[in-house]
Design a protein around this motif. Structure first.
Motif, short mmCIF file in Angstrom:
data_model
loop_
_atom_site.label_atom_id
_atom_site.label_comp_id
_atom_site.label_asym_id
_atom_site.label_seq_id
_atom_site.Cartn_x
_atom_site.Cartn_y
_atom_site.Cartn_z
N ARG A 1 0.84 -1.21 0.00
CA ARG A 1 0.00 0.00 0.00
C ARG A 1 0.88 1.26 0.00
O ARG A 1 0.56 2.25 -0.66
CB ARG A 1 -0.93 0.02 1.21
CG ARG A 1 -2.17 -0.83 1.05
CD ARG A 1 -3.09 -0.73 2.25
NE ARG A 1 -3.62 0.61 2.45
CZ ARG A 1 -4.73 1.08 1.87
NH1 ARG A 1 -5.42 0.31 1.02
NH2 ARG A 1 -5.17 2.30 2.13
N ARG A 2 1.97 1.23 0.72
CA ARG A 2 2.88 2.38 0.73
C ARG A 2 3.46 2.61 -0.66
O ARG A 2 3.58 3.76 -1.11
CB ARG A 2 3.99 2.16 1.76
CG ARG A 2 4.99 3.29 1.85
CD ARG A 2 6.02 3.06 2.92
NE ARG A 2 5.52 3.35 4.25
CZ ARG A 2 6.29 3.43 5.34
NH1 ARG A 2 7.60 3.24 5.24
NH2 ARG A 2 5.76 3.71 6.51
N GLU A 3 3.83 1.53 -1.34
CA GLU A 3 4.36 1.64 -2.71
C GLU A 3 3.29 2.15 -3.67
O GLU A 3 3.56 2.98 -4.55
CB GLU A 3 4.88 0.28 -3.18
CG GLU A 3 6.06 -0.26 -2.40
CD GLU A 3 7.36 0.47 -2.71
OE1 GLU A 3 7.44 1.13 -3.76
OE2 GLU A 3 8.30 0.37 -1.89
N LEU A 4 2.07 1.66 -3.52
CA LEU A 4 0.98 2.11 -4.39
C LEU A 4 0.65 3.58 -4.17
O LEU A 4 0.37 4.33 -5.12
CB LEU A 4 -0.27 1.25 -4.15
CG LEU A 4 -0.23 -0.17 -4.68
CD1 LEU A 4 -1.42 -0.98 -4.15
CD2 LEU A 4 -0.22 -0.19 -6.21
N ALA A 5 0.67 4.01 -2.92
CA ALA A 5 0.37 5.41 -2.61
C ALA A 5 1.37 6.35 -3.26
O ALA A 5 1.02 7.49 -3.59
CB ALA A 5 0.35 5.62 -1.09
N ALA A 6 2.60 5.86 -3.46
CA ALA A 6 3.63 6.68 -4.11
C ALA A 6 3.50 6.66 -5.63
O ALA A 6 4.25 7.36 -6.32
CB ALA A 6 5.02 6.19 -3.70
N ARG A 7 2.55 5.87 -6.14
CA ARG A 7 2.39 5.72 -7.59
C ARG A 7 0.95 6.05 -8.02
O ARG A 7 0.42 5.45 -8.94
CB ARG A 7 2.75 4.29 -8.01
CG ARG A 7 4.23 3.97 -7.84
CD ARG A 7 4.51 2.48 -8.03
NE ARG A 7 5.94 2.20 -8.09
CZ ARG A 7 6.72 2.10 -7.03
NH1 ARG A 7 6.21 2.24 -5.80
NH2 ARG A 7 8.01 1.85 -7.16
N ARG A 8 0.34 7.01 -7.37
CA ARG A 8 -1.05 7.35 -7.69
C ARG A 8 -1.23 7.90 -9.10
O ARG A 8 -2.34 7.92 -9.61
CB ARG A 8 -1.57 8.37 -6.67
CG ARG A 8 -1.88 7.79 -5.29
CD ARG A 8 -2.70 8.77 -4.47
NE ARG A 8 -3.09 8.23 -3.19
CZ ARG A 8 -2.46 8.46 -2.04
NH1 ARG A 8 -1.38 9.23 -2.04
NH2 ARG A 8 -2.89 7.95 -0.91
N ASP A 9 -0.13 8.34 -9.70
CA ASP A 9 -0.22 8.88 -11.06
C ASP A 9 -0.19 7.79 -12.12
O ASP A 9 -0.36 8.08 -13.31
CB ASP A 9 0.93 9.86 -11.31
CG ASP A 9 2.29 9.21 -11.17
OD1 ASP A 9 2.43 8.28 -10.33
OD2 ASP A 9 3.22 9.61 -11.88
N MET A 10 -0.02 6.53 -11.72
CA MET A 10 0.09 5.43 -12.67
C MET A 10 -1.24 4.72 -12.84
O MET A 10 -2.07 4.67 -11.91
CB MET A 10 1.16 4.44 -12.21
CG MET A 10 2.53 5.07 -12.00
SD MET A 10 3.79 3.88 -11.45
CE MET A 10 4.23 3.11 -13.01
N THR A 11 -1.45 4.15 -14.01
CA THR A 11 -2.61 3.29 -14.27
C THR A 11 -2.19 1.85 -14.02
O THR A 11 -1.14 1.41 -14.51
CB THR A 11 -3.11 3.46 -15.71
OG1 THR A 11 -3.50 4.83 -15.90
CG2 THR A 11 -4.30 2.56 -15.98
N ILE A 12 -3.01 1.12 -13.29
CA ILE A 12 -2.59 -0.18 -12.75
C ILE A 12 -3.42 -1.32 -13.34
O ILE A 12 -4.65 -1.25 -13.41
CB ILE A 12 -2.71 -0.17 -11.21
CG1 ILE A 12 -1.76 0.89 -10.64
CG2 ILE A 12 -2.39 -1.54 -10.63
CD1 ILE A 12 -1.97 1.18 -9.19
N TRP A 13 -2.72 -2.35 -13.75
CA TRP A 13 -3.33 -3.61 -14.20
C TRP A 13 -3.26 -4.58 -13.03
O TRP A 13 -2.20 -4.89 -12.53
CB TRP A 13 -2.54 -4.13 -15.41
CG TRP A 13 -2.88 -5.54 -15.82
CD1 TRP A 13 -4.05 -6.19 -15.70
CD2 TRP A 13 -1.97 -6.47 -16.44
NE1 TRP A 13 -3.96 -7.47 -16.20
CE2 TRP A 13 -2.70 -7.66 -16.67
CE3 TRP A 13 -0.64 -6.40 -16.84
CZ2 TRP A 13 -2.12 -8.80 -17.25
CZ3 TRP A 13 -0.05 -7.52 -17.42
CH2 TRP A 13 -0.79 -8.69 -17.63
N ARG A 14 -4.42 -5.04 -12.57
CA ARG A 14 -4.50 -5.94 -11.42
C ARG A 14 -4.48 -7.40 -11.87
O ARG A 14 -5.22 -7.79 -12.76
CB ARG A 14 -5.78 -5.70 -10.64
CG ARG A 14 -5.82 -4.44 -9.83
CD ARG A 14 -7.21 -4.21 -9.27
NE ARG A 14 -8.19 -3.93 -10.31
CZ ARG A 14 -9.42 -3.50 -10.09
NH1 ARG A 14 -9.84 -3.32 -8.86
NH2 ARG A 14 -10.24 -3.26 -11.09
#
Length: 283
Positions: A90-103
């Motif tokens: 979650r910490r890593e994702l919070a630092a990448r809020r500008d990215m579009t993510i494939w789950r």
């Protein structure tokens, strides 16, 4: 490589350490029930003034890890805090809020992927439009095999997407059976030439987060013992962080009657020098 020492119990070591970072699955429970002796050992360590932070590669936040403890029989008095690979992710994702993510994940399986990103306001799309692959696990953890995903993963490596692996474990034992985890898919991704970001063990982010939690209790950790059942994550992670390690034989590997010889060979196979080894965590 120097073989580990084989203490009779944690009580023989307790005075040397002020902090324990203890794995969860395979050490204090097996996904079906708590290991009573292991939990009692941690309770006793805390009663003697030590601090225990559970540290697990479960790809869910702390709250989802801990909510299973009472039904399994893990007492709250066995630990001070719990940090998961999900928390570090979650910490890593919070630092990448500008990215579009494939789950790529387990959806509503036991890993509950939505808890990783609830409240982070992230954008999701398919592989053709994503900037990052978030790998949580296999979609069908019971029936799928990692190799089933090779062609799908190749869509990400072809586009140069980095993978954020929410659980570096390759397998987990639930009861008496092994199940594949996200780390097995990360192996394939790297084999295909992809780049993988690992927030969990044996990598630094989860240890940094755990030590932050320990320091918040009033004082930084000075003498740390890491306990776990995996040479590849727990023992290796301890070595990379400069901590002593205690390998326990209640998790991934099912040992025979000659525990000392088997563990010495197992650690040599991984090239990881555990400080201590026990058949199971006990006081």
């Amino acid at each position: 490589m120097t073989p580990p020492s084989f203490p009779a119990g944690l009580s023989a070591l307790a005075e040397r350490y002020d902090t324990i970072l203890c794995d969860v699955w395979g050490v204090i429970h097996n996904g079906r029930a708590a290991f009573t002796e292991a939990c009692e050992a941690l309770v006793n360590f805390r009663a003697a003034g030590g601090r225990v932070c559970l540290i697990t590669n479960a790809p869910v936040p702390e709250a989802q890890v801990v909510r299973y403890f009472e039904p399994l029989g893990v007492p709250r008095t066995a630990f001070d805090a719990c940090v998961s690979s999900g928390d570090a992710t979650r910490r890593e994702l919070a630092a990448r809020r500008d990215m579009t993510i494939w789950r790529l994940g387990a959806d509503e399986g036991w890993e509950h992927d939505r808890f990783l990103y609830d409240g982070l306001d992230l954008r999701f799309d398919d592989s053709a439009r994503a900037d990052l692959l978030l790998c949580i696990g296999l979609r069908d953890q019971v029936n799928d095999q990692p190799e089933d995903y090779r062609d799908e993963l190749n869509q990400g490596t072809d586009r140069g997407l980095p993978m954020l692996c929410a659980n570096p474990d390759r397998q987990v034992r639930i009861g008496g059976k092994l199940y594949w985890c996200a780390g097995a898919l990360a192996d394939i991704y790297e084999d295909l030439g992809g780049t993988v970001i690992y927030p969990g063990k044996p990598h630094a982010p989860i240890y940094e987060l755990a030590l932050e939690r320990v320091a918040a209790m009033g004082a930084p950790a000075r003498n740390v013992l890491c306990i776990g059942d995996s040479p590849a994550t727990d023992v290796r992670g301890a070595r990379l962080q400069g901590f002593d390690s205690l390998y326990v034989g209640t998790g991934l590997k099912q040992h025979g009657p000659d525990f000392r010889a088997e563990v010495t060979d197992l650690l040599a196979d991984y090239g990881e020098p555990a400080t201590y080894a026990m058949t199971g965590l006990r006081w």
